[in-house]
Design a protein around this motif. Structure first.
Motif, PDB file in Angstrom:
ATOM      1  N   ASP A 183      -5.162  -9.126 -10.953  1.00  0.00           N
ATOM      2  CA  ASP A 183      -6.451  -8.697 -11.486  1.00  0.00           C
ATOM      3  C   ASP A 183      -6.277  -7.576 -12.514  1.00  0.00           C
ATOM      4  O   ASP A 183      -5.252  -6.896 -12.553  1.00  0.00           O
ATOM      5  N   ASN A 227      -3.926   0.379  -3.090  1.00  0.00           N
ATOM      6  CA  ASN A 227      -3.490  -1.015  -3.145  1.00  0.00           C
ATOM      7  C   ASN A 227      -2.558  -1.197  -4.339  1.00  0.00           C
ATOM      8  O   ASN A 227      -2.978  -1.069  -5.489  1.00  0.00           O
ATOM      9  N   LYS A 228      -1.275  -1.509  -4.055  1.00  0.00           N
ATOM     10  CA  LYS A 228      -0.279  -1.589  -5.126  1.00  0.00           C
ATOM     11  C   LYS A 228      -0.234  -2.958  -5.797  1.00  0.00           C
ATOM     12  O   LYS A 228       0.364  -3.098  -6.868  1.00  0.00           O
ATOM     13  N   TYR A 229      -0.813  -3.983  -5.178  1.00  0.00           N
ATOM     14  CA  TYR A 229      -0.708  -5.324  -5.752  1.00  0.00           C
ATOM     15  C   TYR A 229      -1.986  -5.769  -6.454  1.00  0.00           C
ATOM     16  O   TYR A 229      -2.003  -6.823  -7.099  1.00  0.00           O
ATOM     17  N   HIS A 230      -3.069  -4.995  -6.340  1.00  0.00           N
ATOM     18  CA  HIS A 230      -4.365  -5.436  -6.862  1.00  0.00           C
ATOM     19  C   HIS A 230      -4.300  -5.737  -8.359  1.00  0.00           C
ATOM     20  O   HIS A 230      -4.880  -6.727  -8.827  1.00  0.00           O
ATOM     21  N   TYR A 231      -3.604  -4.885  -9.108  1.00  0.00           N
ATOM     22  CA  TYR A 231      -3.508  -5.065 -10.559  1.00  0.00           C
ATOM     23  C   TYR A 231      -2.208  -5.748 -10.975  1.00  0.00           C
ATOM     24  O   TYR A 231      -1.851  -5.739 -12.154  1.00  0.00           O
ATOM     25  N   TYR A 271       0.832  -1.196   0.000  1.00  0.00           N
ATOM     26  CA  TYR A 271       0.000   0.000   0.000  1.00  0.00           C
ATOM     27  C   TYR A 271       0.867   1.246   0.000  1.00  0.00           C
ATOM     28  O   TYR A 271       1.942   1.269   0.608  1.00  0.00           O
ATOM     29  N   ASP A 281     -13.780   1.224 -11.055  1.00  0.00           N
ATOM     30  CA  ASP A 281     -12.663   1.305 -10.112  1.00  0.00           C
ATOM     31  C   ASP A 281     -12.107   2.730 -10.069  1.00  0.00           C
ATOM     32  O   ASP A 281     -12.030   3.412 -11.099  1.00  0.00           O
ATOM     33  N   VAL A 325      -8.391   2.399  -2.372  1.00  0.00           N
ATOM     34  CA  VAL A 325      -9.310   1.542  -1.623  1.00  0.00           C
ATOM     35  C   VAL A 325      -9.916   2.204  -0.390  1.00  0.00           C
ATOM     36  O   VAL A 325     -10.994   1.808   0.049  1.00  0.00           O
ATOM     37  N   GLY A 361      -2.092   1.802  -8.959  1.00  0.00           N
ATOM     38  CA  GLY A 361      -2.844   0.907  -8.094  1.00  0.00           C
ATOM     39  C   GLY A 361      -4.285   1.346  -7.942  1.00  0.00           C
ATOM     40  O   GLY A 361      -4.726   2.338  -8.528  1.00  0.00           O
ATOM     41  N   LYS A 362      -5.019   0.590  -7.144  1.00  0.00           N
ATOM     42  CA  LYS A 362      -6.437   0.844  -6.909  1.00  0.00           C
ATOM     43  C   LYS A 362      -6.611   1.583  -5.581  1.00  0.00           C
ATOM     44  O   LYS A 362      -6.133   1.144  -4.543  1.00  0.00           O
ATOM     45  N   SER A 408     -14.235   3.532   3.130  1.00  0.00           N
ATOM     46  CA  SER A 408     -13.785   2.857   1.913  1.00  0.00           C
ATOM     47  C   SER A 408     -14.166   3.713   0.708  1.00  0.00           C
ATOM     48  O   SER A 408     -15.067   4.549   0.784  1.00  0.00           O
TER      49      SER A 408
END
Length: 270
Positions: free
Chosen positions: A124, A105-109, A82, A130, A248, A245-246, A268
């Motif tokens: 993902d 969120n740095k790992y979501h994609y 993050y 998003d 969140v 990233g996403k 959120s």
């Protein structure tokens, strides 16, 4: 001037790591050898204070040994888990306020190498609706935050302030006129695919009517403050390699330096 904090962090971690390793491999053995020679000359163990002085690392070695684990942990968390960002403008109103501090969120994609931003582990893909942080295509040193509207291959049409995806209008329903007695903007609930969120539409601002086809590996993004957002309608598409990233969650709101942070704003991001 825009400072690349990621690059500075990587360089600081690398330098302190090299200095720490240099001390461990070269200077620690030398200090131990110096201690052994001193004890041999003294004919026995030296007093504790004298031992400490002989094996005491230099200032740079002590600093690198202390800083390297901290910098390494921050680098890992910031690069792969993050990263915090501050919202500097009102382009995402009413979803995000100026002064909101958000977590991305740095790992979501997918996982990416720091600084290079090269994806080495795909996960993902961005979904319609998003809220994403990305590097501004025209100046990658600047981060932007917008909402994903069009996916690769989509035909996006914007007409009379309504979004159409592949010819299908994305529903809008009026929530409020602001201010009620002499409205200047509309608070509207919009649905993009399965994602519902609120947007602003300015009553007096002219609409932009246009159509775009989203190329492969790119995304069409828009701000929720539709008439006050510099987004894909004006400068084009966001390539996948510029995604950060996403977004969140909002974890704090701090509008002014002299004001108190508001942790009651935690929520959120939808």
């Amino acid at each position: 001037m825009n400072f690349d904090f990621a690059l500075i962090l990587v360089l600081a971690t690398f330098v302190t790591g090299v200095l720490w390793l240099l001390d461990m491999l070269v200077f620690v053995p030398r200090r131990r050898l110096r201690l052994a020679e001193a004890e041999l000359k003294a004919g026995g163990a030296l007093p504790e204070e004298a031992r400490k002085q002989l094996i005491q690392p230099s200032g740079w070695a002590d600093l690198s040994r202390s800083m390297f684990p901290v910098l390494g942990l921050v680098l890992l968390l910031r690069s792969f888990l993050y990263e915090p960002f501050q919202i500097p403008s009102g382009s995402m109103l009413p979803t995000l306020q100026v002064g909101d501090y958000i977590l991305v969120n740095k790992y979501h994609y997918g996982l990416r190498l720091p600084v290079l931003n090269t994806k080495f582990l795909p996960l993902d893909e961005p979904q319609r609706g998003d809220v994403v942080v990305f590097k501004y295509p025209e100046q990658p040193s600047i981060n932007y935050i917008k909402r994903v509207v069009g996916l690769p291959g989509d035909v996006v049409t914007y007409s009379d302030k309504v979004v159409y995806i592949n010819g299908e209008a994305q529903s809008q329903s009026l929530l409020a006129q602001l201010p009620p007695l002499s409205p200047e903007r509309l608070l509207v609930k919009e649905t993009l695919g399965e994602a519902e969120h609120e947007i602003y539409r300015d009553i007096g601002r002219p609409t932009l009517n246009a159509q775009w086809t989203v190329p492969a590996g790119h995304y069409f993004v828009m701000g929720d403050n539709r008439d006050n957002s510099n987004d894909s309608r004006y400068w084009g598409f966001v390539p996948d390699e510029l995604l950060v990233g996403k977004a969140v969650a909002v974890w704090m709101h701090w509008s002014e330096l002299l004001s108190l942070p508001d942790f009651g704003a935690v929520r959120s991001i939808k």
